[in-house]
Design an enzyme around this catalytic site. Sequence first.
Site, short mmCIF file in Angstrom:
data_model
loop_
_atom_site.label_atom_id
_atom_site.label_comp_id
_atom_site.label_asym_id
_atom_site.label_seq_id
_atom_site.Cartn_x
_atom_site.Cartn_y
_atom_site.Cartn_z
N GLU A 1 5.05 -4.50 12.21
CA GLU A 1 4.01 -3.46 12.18
C GLU A 1 2.86 -4.06 11.41
O GLU A 1 2.94 -4.26 10.20
CB GLU A 1 4.56 -2.19 11.53
CG GLU A 1 3.70 -0.97 11.81
CD GLU A 1 2.62 -0.77 10.77
OE1 GLU A 1 1.45 -1.12 11.08
OE2 GLU A 1 2.92 -0.28 9.67
N ASN B 1 0.81 -1.23 0.00
CA ASN B 1 0.00 0.00 0.00
C ASN B 1 0.84 1.28 0.00
O ASN B 1 0.47 2.26 -0.63
CB ASN B 1 -1.00 0.00 1.16
CG ASN B 1 -0.34 -0.05 2.52
OD1 ASN B 1 0.76 -0.59 2.67
ND2 ASN B 1 -1.01 0.48 3.52
N GLU C 1 8.58 1.64 15.07
CA GLU C 1 9.35 2.20 13.96
C GLU C 1 9.26 3.72 14.04
O GLU C 1 8.30 4.28 14.56
CB GLU C 1 8.80 1.72 12.62
CG GLU C 1 8.99 0.23 12.41
CD GLU C 1 8.66 -0.22 10.99
OE1 GLU C 1 9.39 -1.08 10.46
OE2 GLU C 1 7.67 0.29 10.44
N GLY D 1 2.80 -5.57 7.38
CA GLY D 1 1.78 -6.30 6.62
C GLY D 1 0.69 -6.79 7.53
O GLY D 1 0.46 -6.25 8.62
N SER D 2 0.03 -7.85 7.13
CA SER D 2 -1.11 -8.35 7.87
C SER D 2 -0.69 -9.04 9.17
O SER D 2 0.42 -9.57 9.29
CB SER D 2 -1.91 -9.34 7.01
OG SER D 2 -1.21 -10.56 6.88
N GLY E 1 2.26 -11.71 10.04
CA GLY E 1 3.13 -11.36 11.15
C GLY E 1 3.25 -12.47 12.18
O GLY E 1 4.35 -12.74 12.70
N CYS F 1 -3.53 0.60 7.36
CA CYS F 1 -3.68 -0.25 8.54
C CYS F 1 -4.17 0.53 9.76
O CYS F 1 -4.81 -0.03 10.64
CB CYS F 1 -2.36 -0.95 8.85
SG CYS F 1 -0.97 0.18 9.08
#
Length: 508
Positions: A274, A177, A483, A252-253, A257, A308
């Site tokens: 994340e 994204n 992050e 990502g998802s 994760g 997200c």
Amino acid sequence: MSSHVSIDRAGGAPGSAERDLPVPLRHPDRLYIDGRWVPPAQSSAFDIVDPATEELYYRAAEAGAADMSQAVDAARRTFDRTDWPLLAPAERAEWLRRIADGLRRRAGDASRLWTRQVGVLYSMSAASIERVGAHYDYYADLAADFPFEVRHDTVQGAFGAVVREPIGVVAAIVAWNTPMSLLAYKVAPALLAGCTVVVKAPPEAPGEAYVLAEIAEEIGLPAGVLNVVAADREVSEQLVRDPRVDKVAFTGSSAVGRRIASICGERMARYTLELGGKSPAVILDDYDIETAARTLAEAECTLNGQVCSSLTRIIVSRHRHDEFAEALGTFFGEVRIGDPFDPAAQLGPLAMERQRDRVESYIAKGVAEGARLVTGGGRPDGFATGFYVEPTVFAGVDNQSTIAQEEIFGPVLSVIPADNEEHAVDLANETVFGLNATVFTNDIDRAHHVARRIRAGTVGHNGYRTDPRMGFGGFKQSGVGREGGSDGLLPYLEAKTVILSGTPTGRA
């Protein structure tokens, strides 16, 4: 309530001049490994499709198992056998500044790639990409005062220090994204720390990572410090499993994760995750309904709802619920859908057909589970092609329902009634996620009080607010670690305690 359409394809789409420009990549058919552009071992490629036209944009090289191993080998060898990790942080900071300058030079190319690969509005991509270089500058500036070595008094010797050294080889895996900024949060601190990096670019949108690789080549970044490949899930898992990789940094998802965390746990590899979110907006009774509705409708247009940290669970007092839902439906239903290169467009297409299918399946679940559809729910009129979905609002949503608990990743908002402020906070926290949140109130003290009670990595006030320099990440299944900011550098460093019988002179 139907959505407005801003283009007439028969008369020529706005922004067609940008769409007609050639792909701004020199070697999309190759992989960037050990400072060179190399063909993949097997001649396979990913088709990159423009989500507004459904036409092939370009084809990108697909890394196989041998290619991924070669990239890891280059990063490992460079870390173990060159002076890259031994350079002073200030020296590595200069490389970050050169990358930042390169990103500013290539901002136009990267923003056009972003729009054509995933459908983000060009008005947004152009503005956002311009700022990505600042992330690299930030970490370059951090080199001057970050405590890479701290002296300590010790009873065990004459000299004691805690030094922070690079963790080693980093696998940087990013979502499709917003890949350029996601890479910045990983690559910039990793390089400042002295790590070497294998970037696993998203196969749906590898272009921005390729731009970063081209910049690395242009500025002469030492071979093997940065390697860029695009790969499918199986080969990506090979990267995560490789014992030569010391750390995985992933965005990502939550499902992926969890998989990464389990694999890293088998070999005690470090990781930063994340992940997904289902973020609440809590609207207290003193705040104006129309202002909150307009603010949330505008915020959900960001990346066409594919964020997200989107504020998709909107919690409002039961006695104001219907009025708010109608106001939100009005504002969101009037969002101008259009070609992403059209300056008048407020919402573009979803990134790919499977993403549109996913969003439509959730809308169907919302209806089936008894939520009231206020606006949207279908495909907008006037678009024979493109992965478009109407901006959608559900009212009377049960907080335990599918659309209230699972991440949809599209322009779908759920309005949830609460009995009182305490119940609203309980509803906000009744989720496996904890990435983002906001509270709408005119009372600063109440905002602070509610913010401290919501379990989320970021809590804003009266709108969507994040500041990467303060750090970004999630509670619960929204991630591990942070992050951005100085906290975003720490995961790329290992602390080492050094105790010596004498004081070193620094001559060695």
